[in-house]
Motif scaffolding. Structure first.
Motif, PDB file in Angstrom:
ATOM      1  N   ASP A   1       0.806  -1.218   0.000  1.00 15.45           N
ATOM      2  CA  ASP A   1       0.000   0.000   0.000  1.00 15.45           C
ATOM      3  C   ASP A   1       0.842   1.272   0.000  1.00 15.45           C
ATOM      4  OD1 ASP A   1       0.934  -0.121   2.544  1.00 15.45           O
ATOM      5  OD2 ASP A   1      -1.017  -0.087   3.545  1.00 15.45           O
ATOM      6  N   GLU A   2       2.180   1.139  -0.033  1.00 18.12           N
ATOM      7  CA  GLU A   2       3.036   2.318  -0.162  1.00 18.12           C
ATOM      8  C   GLU A   2       3.399   2.623  -1.615  1.00 18.12           C
ATOM      9  OE1 GLU A   2       6.496   2.157   2.285  1.00 18.12           O
ATOM     10  OE2 GLU A   2       5.370   1.868   4.163  1.00 18.12           O
ATOM     11  N   GLN A   3       3.054   1.726  -2.509  1.00 13.12           N
ATOM     12  CA  GLN A   3       3.398   1.931  -3.913  1.00 13.12           C
ATOM     13  C   GLN A   3       2.247   2.668  -4.602  1.00 13.12           C
ATOM     14  OE1 GLN A   3       5.516  -1.324  -5.845  1.00 13.12           O
ATOM     15  NE2 GLN A   3       5.439  -2.484  -3.929  1.00 13.12           N
ATOM     16  N   GLU A   4       2.160   3.926  -4.275  1.00 11.62           N
ATOM     17  CA  GLU A   4       1.017   4.732  -4.681  1.00 11.62           C
ATOM     18  C   GLU A   4       0.810   4.773  -6.194  1.00 11.62           C
ATOM     19  OE1 GLU A   4      -1.237   6.150  -2.821  1.00 11.62           O
ATOM     20  OE2 GLU A   4      -0.363   5.666  -0.887  1.00 11.62           O
ATOM     21  N   ASP A   5       1.898   4.799  -6.942  1.00 10.10           N
ATOM     22  CA  ASP A   5       1.758   4.924  -8.388  1.00 10.10           C
ATOM     23  C   ASP A   5       1.178   3.670  -9.027  1.00 10.10           C
ATOM     24  OD1 ASP A   5       2.785   7.445  -8.279  1.00 10.10           O
ATOM     25  OD2 ASP A   5       4.847   6.834  -8.724  1.00 10.10           O
ATOM     26  N   ALA A   6       1.298   2.539  -8.361  1.00  9.34           N
ATOM     27  CA  ALA A   6       0.861   1.283  -8.957  1.00  9.34           C
ATOM     28  C   ALA A   6      -0.567   0.913  -8.569  1.00  9.34           C
ATOM     29  CB  ALA A   6       1.810   0.155  -8.549  1.00  9.34           C
ATOM     30  N   LEU A   7      -0.934   1.198  -7.325  1.00 13.82           N
ATOM     31  CA  LEU A   7      -2.211   0.723  -6.818  1.00 13.82           C
ATOM     32  C   LEU A   7      -3.382   1.473  -7.446  1.00 13.82           C
ATOM     33  CD1 LEU A   7      -1.431   0.251  -3.026  1.00 13.82           C
ATOM     34  CD2 LEU A   7      -1.323  -1.421  -4.874  1.00 13.82           C
ATOM     35  N   LEU A   8      -4.398   0.721  -7.765  1.00  9.44           N
ATOM     36  CA  LEU A   8      -5.605   1.315  -8.333  1.00  9.44           C
ATOM     37  C   LEU A   8      -6.331   2.111  -7.253  1.00  9.44           C
ATOM     38  CD1 LEU A   8      -7.235   1.223 -11.017  1.00  9.44           C
ATOM     39  CD2 LEU A   8      -8.616  -0.566  -9.961  1.00  9.44           C
TER      40      LEU A   8
ATOM     41  N   GLN B   1      -3.833  -6.912  -1.207  1.00  8.90           N
ATOM     42  CA  GLN B   1      -3.275  -6.921   0.139  1.00  8.90           C
ATOM     43  C   GLN B   1      -4.228  -6.216   1.113  1.00  8.90           C
ATOM     44  OE1 GLN B   1      -1.964  -5.043  -2.391  1.00  8.90           O
ATOM     45  NE2 GLN B   1      -2.896  -3.180  -1.627  1.00  8.90           N
ATOM     46  N   LYS B   2      -3.980  -6.443   2.408  1.00 14.36           N
ATOM     47  CA  LYS B   2      -4.782  -5.772   3.416  1.00 14.36           C
ATOM     48  C   LYS B   2      -4.312  -4.331   3.530  1.00 14.36           C
ATOM     49  CE  LYS B   2      -6.633  -6.264   8.066  1.00 14.36           C
ATOM     50  NZ  LYS B   2      -6.657  -7.090   9.301  1.00 14.36           N
ATOM     51  N   LEU B   3      -5.234  -3.398   3.404  1.00 12.89           N
ATOM     52  CA  LEU B   3      -4.913  -1.976   3.414  1.00 12.89           C
ATOM     53  C   LEU B   3      -4.934  -1.418   4.837  1.00 12.89           C
ATOM     54  CD1 LEU B   3      -7.188  -0.900   0.413  1.00 12.89           C
ATOM     55  CD2 LEU B   3      -4.726  -1.309   0.338  1.00 12.89           C
ATOM     56  N   THR B   4      -4.171  -0.362   5.030  1.00 15.99           N
ATOM     57  CA  THR B   4      -4.238   0.357   6.302  1.00 15.99           C
ATOM     58  C   THR B   4      -5.515   1.204   6.310  1.00 15.99           C
ATOM     59  OG1 THR B   4      -2.888   2.126   5.334  1.00 15.99           O
ATOM     60  CG2 THR B   4      -1.742   0.409   6.589  1.00 15.99           C
ATOM     61  N   PRO B   5      -6.017   1.555   7.492  1.00 15.50           N
ATOM     62  CA  PRO B   5      -7.318   2.227   7.588  1.00 15.50           C
ATOM     63  C   PRO B   5      -7.444   3.520   6.789  1.00 15.50           C
ATOM     64  CG  PRO B   5      -6.629   1.431   9.737  1.00 15.50           C
ATOM     65  CD  PRO B   5      -5.468   1.231   8.824  1.00 15.50           C
ATOM     66  N   ASP B   6      -6.305   4.191   6.506  1.00 19.16           N
ATOM     67  CA  ASP B   6      -6.383   5.478   5.815  1.00 19.16           C
ATOM     68  C   ASP B   6      -6.447   5.339   4.290  1.00 19.16           C
ATOM     69  OD1 ASP B   6      -3.714   4.462   6.059  1.00 19.16           O
ATOM     70  OD2 ASP B   6      -2.993   6.355   5.211  1.00 19.16           O
TER      71      ASP B   6
ATOM     72  N   ALA C   1      -9.722   1.304  -1.451  1.00 21.09           N
ATOM     73  CA  ALA C   1     -10.574   0.242  -0.891  1.00 21.09           C
ATOM     74  C   ALA C   1     -11.882   0.141  -1.664  1.00 21.09           C
ATOM     75  CB  ALA C   1     -10.836   0.512   0.587  1.00 21.09           C
ATOM     76  N   ASN C   2     -11.808  -0.461  -2.841  1.00 19.76           N
ATOM     77  CA  ASN C   2     -12.982  -0.570  -3.702  1.00 19.76           C
ATOM     78  C   ASN C   2     -13.044  -1.957  -4.337  1.00 19.76           C
ATOM     79  OD1 ASN C   2     -13.579   2.481  -3.668  1.00 19.76           O
ATOM     80  ND2 ASN C   2     -11.482   2.374  -4.453  1.00 19.76           N
TER      81      ASN C   2
ATOM     82  N   GLY D   1     -14.805   2.412  -0.611  1.00 21.06           N
ATOM     83  CA  GLY D   1     -14.169   3.094   0.500  1.00 21.06           C
ATOM     84  C   GLY D   1     -14.120   2.347   1.810  1.00 21.06           C
ATOM     85  N   SER D   2     -14.395   1.040   1.824  1.00 17.82           N
ATOM     86  CA  SER D   2     -14.361   0.284   3.067  1.00 17.82           C
ATOM     87  C   SER D   2     -13.151  -0.644   3.070  1.00 17.82           C
ATOM     88  CB  SER D   2     -15.642  -0.542   3.247  1.00 17.82           C
ATOM     89  OG  SER D   2     -15.531  -1.397   4.365  1.00 17.82           O
ATOM     90  N   VAL D   3     -12.166  -0.309   3.879  1.00 17.21           N
ATOM     91  CA  VAL D   3     -10.964  -1.141   3.978  1.00 17.21           C
ATOM     92  C   VAL D   3     -11.320  -2.529   4.494  1.00 17.21           C
ATOM     93  CG1 VAL D   3      -8.784  -1.423   5.212  1.00 17.21           C
ATOM     94  CG2 VAL D   3      -9.401   0.811   4.256  1.00 17.21           C
TER      95      VAL D   3
END
Length: 494
Positions: A162-169, A203-208, A213-214, A270-272
């Motif tokens: 979840d830190e690879q912002e450019d890759a994640l949808l 992967q499991k996302l952090t709450p923020d 989260a879609n 929007g629900s992690v």
């Protein structure tokens, strides 16, 4: 104007989708040799629903349209209906020899599972139940080809996903029509041929990370969605390369260049926690796993059949070490089949009145399959050995003046040269071709990270009977030890 039956599926895919192969945009899939053979195969499979001889095996009547639809959408109420689903999977698998690993009956079963558990997911998105119901009926009745693309691109795996912002949808904007997303998804097997794709975080996302989260089921012709194919493994020569000419599913990466997804196809927004449960549901979906084990069994049977025929064609089936290897292949087959049958017999009705196969035997079969298939290919290599690389570059029949010589030197122990080279050619497609290499990689990893899948089996396994048995043993040992101590004490006193 009536559409040619053979081109019906191809025509349905002329829907504005953007497919890229070899740096070129493909406007008509059916006009390109990389897709023609597989399209013909898929068309034949779908046409079974209209065949009087096959439609009752592969399909059932839709309660809405009264036309035959695939049994992967059938919600089993007892073991008989579960076995009916298996027979539908078997028919498609046998027609493709288990080589087409992502036919839509798998993703259809995923959709069916979400539909069965639709009320559970309403807690994460109040529109889930209504949307999945509408989609389930649409996909079922329109015979839509559905796939899934869950994974994220490999960019820097040393970092958390979840830190690879450019890759994640992720969502970059909301509108009245839907959400606008940017990013990428892989590995979208069969996406050039499919109508819809299921997407969600892997992967499991952090709450923020709510913008990531879609869960959506989107049409593959949305503007801005680029389907970037890998190199084609499809052969133009079906006579020489019967597997790769008919069964190259094509893998692709989906690039979302500010794609608008309509609200009716956004199942969770929007629900992690919600998308984590959706991903976990996919990993534990008994109906979908039931299909994968049927296909695995068919594929192992095919490889064992090829290995047996090759061994017999050159007379090595008389050697003890070859019999041992072939026996291992048959043990693989019987083990997976036993687990499949066990999952059906040990199945049970859930609280909704749905008869589900037992999860543990299916998990066991899938985990074993990640090791069985590479081993089966290794055995096939060992049996055929150097025979795989002495194949002529043409078939015997097309070798012109060499035919008499080839018939003499390429014959087998009890088969002619045409039969022997045909067998070895199929074997080479499985062990040495680009298609075969792709399948070896696929079977090792398609269930997910093997470490995680075996760990999940630990998590879901009922460990209490094992612990109780050990506890009972220890009680017996301790009890016996105490009795012996007492006897020894009495004896010494006396």
């Amino acid at each position: 104007m009536k559409v040619n039956k053979r081109r019906r599926l191809a025509e349905s895919l002329k829907d504005g989708r953007t497919v890229w192969l070899d740096g070129k945009k493909i406007d008509d899939l059916y006009a390109h040799h990389a897709f023609t053979g597989t399209l013909d195969t898929l068309t034949h499979l779908l046409d079974m629903l209209d065949s009087p001889e096959e439609q009752k095996i592969v399909g059932y009547e839709s309660p809405k349209t009264k036309e035959f639809v695939h049994k992967s959408f059938l919600i089993p109420k007892d073991m008989e209906e579960l076995i009916a689903r298996r027979k539908a999977f078997e028919l498609w698998s046998r027609k493709t020899y288990g080589v087409m690993s992502r036919l839509s009956d798998y993703a259809n079963s995923m959709v069916t599972g979400y539909y069965i558990d639709r009320d559970f997911f309403n807690q994460y998105d109040s529109g889930f139940s209504k949307k999945i119901t509408e989609y389930y009926e649409q996909a079922r009745d329109e015979r839509r080809i559905v796939i899934q693309a869950i994974l994220d691109p490999q960019i820097d795996r040393s970092k958390p996903g979840d830190e690879q912002e450019d890759a994640l949808l992720k969502v970059i904007k909301e509108t009245e029509e839907g959400i606008v997303v940017r990013g990428a998804k892989m590995i979208a097997t069969a996406s050039p041929y499919a109508h819809d794709v299921i997407i969600m975080p892997h992967q499991k996302l952090t709450p923020d990370k709510t913008e990531q989260a879609n869960m959506c089921i989107i049409p593959l012709n949305l503007p801005g969605l680029q389907i970037v194919c890998r190199e084609s493994f499809a052969s133009k020569d079906q006579k020489k390369h019967p597997l790769s000419a008919q069964f190259d599913e094509m893998d692709a990466v989906l690039l979302f260049d500010d794609v608008l997804i309509p609200w009716e196809r956004v199942l969770i927004r929007g629900s992690v926690e919600g998308v984590f449960e959706a991903q976990r549901h996919q990993q534990l979906n008994c109906l979908a796993h039931h299909q994968t084990v049927v296909r695995l069994l068919t594929k192992l049977q095919f490889v064992a059949g090829v290995a047996t025929a090759i061994a017999q064609s050159i007379g090595v089936d008389q050697f003890l070490q070859v019999k041992e290897k072939l026996g291992e292949l048959y043990t693989q087959i019987d083990s997976i089949e036993a687990l499949l049958i066990a999952s059906e017999i040990q199945g049970s009705l859930n609280e909704k009145g749905v008869y589900l196969p037992a999860l543990v035997p299916l998990q066991t079969a899938r985990n074993l399959g990640t090791r069985h298939y590479p081993r089966a290919i290794e055995i096939l290599k060992q049996i055929g050995a150097g025979g795989f690389i002495q194949l002529p570059s043409t078939t015997i029949e097309d070798s012109n003046e060499l035919i008499p010589l080839l018939e003499k030197y390429f014959r087998g122990a009890n088969v002619d040269a045409v039969t022997k080279t045909s067998l070895f050619q199929v074997g080479w497609e499985l062990i040495g071709s680009t298609l075969g290499s792709r399948h070896d990689l696929y079977e090792r990893l398609y269930t997910g990270d093997p470490i995680r899948t075996f760990a999940m089996q630990y998590e879901t396994y009922d460990k209490e009977p094992l612990k109780r048995r050990l506890h009972h043993f220890l009680e017996e040992v301790n009890g016996k030890g105490n009795r012996d101590d007492r006897k020894q004490s009495v004896s010494s006193t006396t």
